[in-house]
Write an enzyme that holds these catalytic residues in place. Sequence first.
Site, PDB file in Angstrom:
ATOM      1  CD  GLU A  86      -2.781  -1.169   2.473  1.00  0.00           C
ATOM      2  OE1 GLU A  86      -3.964  -1.467   2.342  1.00  0.00           O
ATOM      3  OE2 GLU A  86      -2.255  -0.940   3.579  1.00  0.00           O
TER       4      GLU A  86
HETATM    5  C1  TNX Z   1      -4.381  -4.183   4.753  1.00  0.00           C
HETATM    6  S1  TNX Z   1      -2.508  -6.364   4.491  1.00  0.00           S
HETATM    7  C2  TNX Z   1      -3.132  -3.830   5.211  1.00  0.00           C
HETATM    8  C3  TNX Z   1      -2.979  -3.365   6.601  1.00  0.00           C
HETATM    9  C4  TNX Z   1      -4.282  -3.284   7.321  1.00  0.00           C
HETATM   10  C5  TNX Z   1      -5.126  -4.489   6.968  1.00  0.00           C
HETATM   11  C6  TNX Z   1      -6.406  -4.565   7.726  1.00  0.00           C
HETATM   12  C7  TNX Z   1      -1.562  -5.282   4.268  1.00  0.00           C
HETATM   13  C8  TNX Z   1      -0.288  -5.700   3.759  1.00  0.00           C
HETATM   14  N1  TNX Z   1      -1.969  -4.027   4.532  1.00  0.00           N
HETATM   15  O1  TNX Z   1      -2.319  -2.121   6.619  1.00  0.00           O
HETATM   16  O2  TNX Z   1      -4.027  -3.270   8.679  1.00  0.00           O
HETATM   17  O3  TNX Z   1      -5.395  -4.441   5.598  1.00  0.00           O
HETATM   18  O4  TNX Z   1      -7.085  -5.745   7.479  1.00  0.00           O
END
Ligand code: TNX
EC number: 3.2.1.52
Length: 529
Positions: free
Chosen positions: A333
């Site tokens: 992300e």
């Molecule tokens: C996605 S999974 C994210 C996290 C959040 C999560 C909540 C991932 C690599 N990044 O930053 O905490 O979803 O479910």
Amino acid sequence: MRPHHRTLRILGSLLLVAMGVSMTGAAPAQAASPTPLDRVIPAPTSVAPGGSPYRITRGTHIHVDGSREARRVAEYLAAFLRPSTGYRLPVTEHGAGGIRLRLAKGPFGAEGYRLDSGRQGVTLTAAGPAGLFHGVQTLRQLLPAAVEKDTVQPGPWLVAGGTITDSPRYGWRGAMLDVSRHFFTVDQVKRYIDQLALYKINKLHLHLSDDQGWRIAVDSWPRLATYGGSTEVGGGPGGFYTKADYREIVRYAASRYLEVVPEIDMPGHTNAALASYADLNCDGVAPPLYTGTEVGFSSLCVGKEITYDFVDDVIRELAALTPGRYLHIGGDEAHSTSHEDYVKFMDRVQPVVAKYGKTVVGWHQLTGATPAKGALAQYWGLDSTSAEEKARVVKAAQSGTGLILSPADRVYLDMKYTKDTPLGLSWAGYVEVRRSYDWDPGAYLPGVPAGAVRGVEAPMWSETLENSEHIEYMAFPRLPGVAELGWSSGASRDWERYKVRLAAQAERWNALGIGYYRSPQVPWDSAGR
Ligand code: TNX
């Protein structure tokens, strides 16, 4: 409860204890029929029931063959059995009968074991201590649930007769705990480690930094922890691990044969670091600390040299604290980092991990850059993830990148079970127990070579989770299923039979004080019958 009722109840339990201790053969029918060998989670590779059960008694010894490692596992077993049995259970070298832990060459692999049980005793044989330890967890599940309690229980302590031979399908059977969104103390982490060990999980991935908190002391950049760790989601006081705390977590995990995989998430998810040091920001201005739950708004400054001094220092200090092979650099992300910068950043940072002797693990977005040789990518997509994104992951796997499977709509333990679940998130949908168990890691991403799948991991993100009770409610009953996906071969997995084995675990969770979600998909009340 009125006082005399309470007295009656206490008298009742005393009577039970007395009966248990003095009993010779006439045990109550239910307690006397031992748990069948195939009730274990994760399902063992092969089970051959037969012969008389073994009964642990006041006179039982635990024999070891002289190696220091076998003795350590034997001491763990003794320490586990003593409070509830009330027996002395001395650990001794040599001797026959009783419980025996032996290291021997054999077709067990590094983590497999054989368990032989009969009238004279129970013998665990393994090629290494990890195998003995996993064998001990099997033995534990074959004993009545009351063995988990920390006060003397009546018994009898029977282990069904027969032989189990067992070894894992995958070498990576992980659980991740997000200690950034909410901080968890060393004791809370240890409690989770013990629960993971019961199901033969062997990796504890700690998500040590994110926008909301930096949780590990770094001597060369002290404000990361003291300031960057000073809050959490919702504005609570947060916290961080000193190096001594962290070493204690690593030591405790190792004593349960779990390897700690530390993660510093970058270049996104870095607000806590950016808030701690203004120089890390492209504009030289530190943002405020963040206590919300949005993602994707922060990025290290890819064009600044100080960023790489920072990364080098952090990775060096973290690698020095890490006896394990892996260091997770996040990489998910990074919505505030351009693709070009992302690739540049990963090209520069992955060699730093190698320089300090560690293997890179990254979230699967790493496959959008060039994963280093030997790197592992952790896939967290879902059914609805775009074909393009999946294809990138498949292609990387075909070119040698190993995969850890954490599909969010299957094994994210922070997803709500149903719309009524009071905790958790639902961006990946609702994940009931069956959905989380009923899939095959080997066939999950078509086109991935079988050898590229290194295992599975169940992440526990903590935006909505604040304490052990919360963690346990989300982990149980899904966690044992993920553990089974990682350990047991496809052939031995079947939901209809699994749900009965799962139901039988509830009594153990009750004895351990673990509160769980009573999923209507699981026949809880049929347990033990
Ligand atoms: C996605 S999974 C994210 C996290 C959040 C999560 C909540 C991932 C690599 N990044 O930053 O905490 O979803 O479910």
